[in-house]
Design an enzyme around this catalytic site. Sequence first.
Site, PDB file in Angstrom:
ATOM      1  N   HIS A  38      -7.626  -5.944   0.514  1.00 29.34           N
ATOM      2  CA  HIS A  38      -6.385  -5.192   0.753  1.00 29.34           C
ATOM      3  C   HIS A  38      -5.560  -5.784   1.894  1.00 29.34           C
ATOM      4  CE1 HIS A  38      -3.803  -1.786   0.128  1.00 29.34           C
ATOM      5  NE2 HIS A  38      -4.063  -1.213   1.288  1.00 29.34           N
TER       6      HIS A  38
ATOM      7  N   SER B  54       0.829  -1.201   0.000  1.00 31.22           N
ATOM      8  CA  SER B  54       0.000   0.000   0.000  1.00 31.22           C
ATOM      9  C   SER B  54       0.869   1.258   0.000  1.00 31.22           C
ATOM     10  CB  SER B  54      -0.960  -0.045   1.191  1.00 31.22           C
ATOM     11  OG  SER B  54      -1.998   0.895   1.061  1.00 31.22           O
TER      12      SER B  54
ATOM     13  N   ASP C 224      -0.275  -4.312  -3.655  1.00 31.15           N
ATOM     14  CA  ASP C 224      -1.505  -3.504  -3.648  1.00 31.15           C
ATOM     15  C   ASP C 224      -1.200  -2.019  -3.447  1.00 31.15           C
ATOM     16  OD1 ASP C 224      -4.084  -4.124  -4.285  1.00 31.15           O
ATOM     17  OD2 ASP C 224      -4.780  -4.365  -2.235  1.00 31.15           O
TER      18      ASP C 224
END
Length: 404
Positions: free
Chosen positions: A322, A241, A264
């Site tokens: 996620h 992330s 991600d």
Amino acid sequence: MATTKKHRGIPAGSGQYTVGCLDVMTGFSTEGSFLRLYYPSESAETMETQNKPLWLPRREYSDGYANFIKITSGIMKSVFHWMLGSYRVPAYWKGSLLSSQHKPSLPVVVFSHGLGANRTSYTSVCLEIASQGFVVAAVEHRDQSASATYYVHPSEESDVNGHDIVEKWIPYERPVPGEDEFPLRNKQVHRRAEECQKALDLLEKLNKGESVTNVVDRKCNHLQQFKGRLDLDKVAVAGHSFGAATSLQALEKDNRFKCAVALDIWMVPLEKTMAPSVKQPILFINTETFQWPANIVRMQRYIPDNVDQNERKMITLLGTVHQSQTDFALLLNSVLGKLFKSRGPLDPQVAMAINNKASLSFICKFLGVDYDSKHDDILDGKHDHVIQGTNIKLDPNYKKKSGL
């Protein structure tokens, strides 16, 4: 036929090596480094519970997680800590580094955590990489993007050697509602990338045998064992992330990082014009539900047609969310996992295993490290739970319309 209930917790690495770990903090300010080192360790027949560190190092970290997801009740924070506070990491705390007779030189991965996370939030990823013969430096960022973190400084009563230290905790910083988030996050991503560089600087010092004071454990002499053992020509950077964005920023800043794995990725913190200046190989591993068109379009700028498509890849893990690439997917049961959106339809252990195999296959390929090449099929989307590219439907004219 009887069924066996799967055990929740952090799985041991599947590689041939047992894993050791320890924390390192340098300096008496936020300008120092703070990281957890995972590394191949000398094997032993048994691993006593007291030799395995807690996944949550301190109560402040569970409170930080709770604050991040806006749990404010003291009772609920206690419940949250009760749920997570007993898990232990299947690694030897301050274990001895693997003998050079077994593996003389160890490649390196620097790992960057996501928003509201910390140095232990991706233990399952870092353990697996270390079990395959790598030294992994999991950075804990001090840019106020961590769930919680701290540094230490001498108290007024301390002696000249800095004994008797006090802790200064750094809370997570939320952006101001309604304001453009980019200025804050861009400033943070540059700081984070610099902290990854500092982590690599620290490993270079250890490899040279230079003296490094671990201010959270002055009696620790385990750092000396890394002298001459690190292969610093084989260094990758990875993250999830915000940490994935950090890994790309680190590539742009420092060519010592030879490749990156972006889990991600959240592209918002990065300048839109950065892509042409990043030359190293990159693997994007996306989950099925997190991504959106603008983010994918910006990712695709790093996979232009004129670049070797083996060096720039994007795959998507089906049935994942996620948090499937974090430890939370493995620690919370199915009910709590759905409540906190940390689990998708795909079994979390299966999802993590695919994620780790793809990451290692890519890292090993571009660092020149021996690894099981059969996992290359995952990178090509030849797996029941993986597709090449993205599951996001894109308007062919979206890139032009959006200016991305």
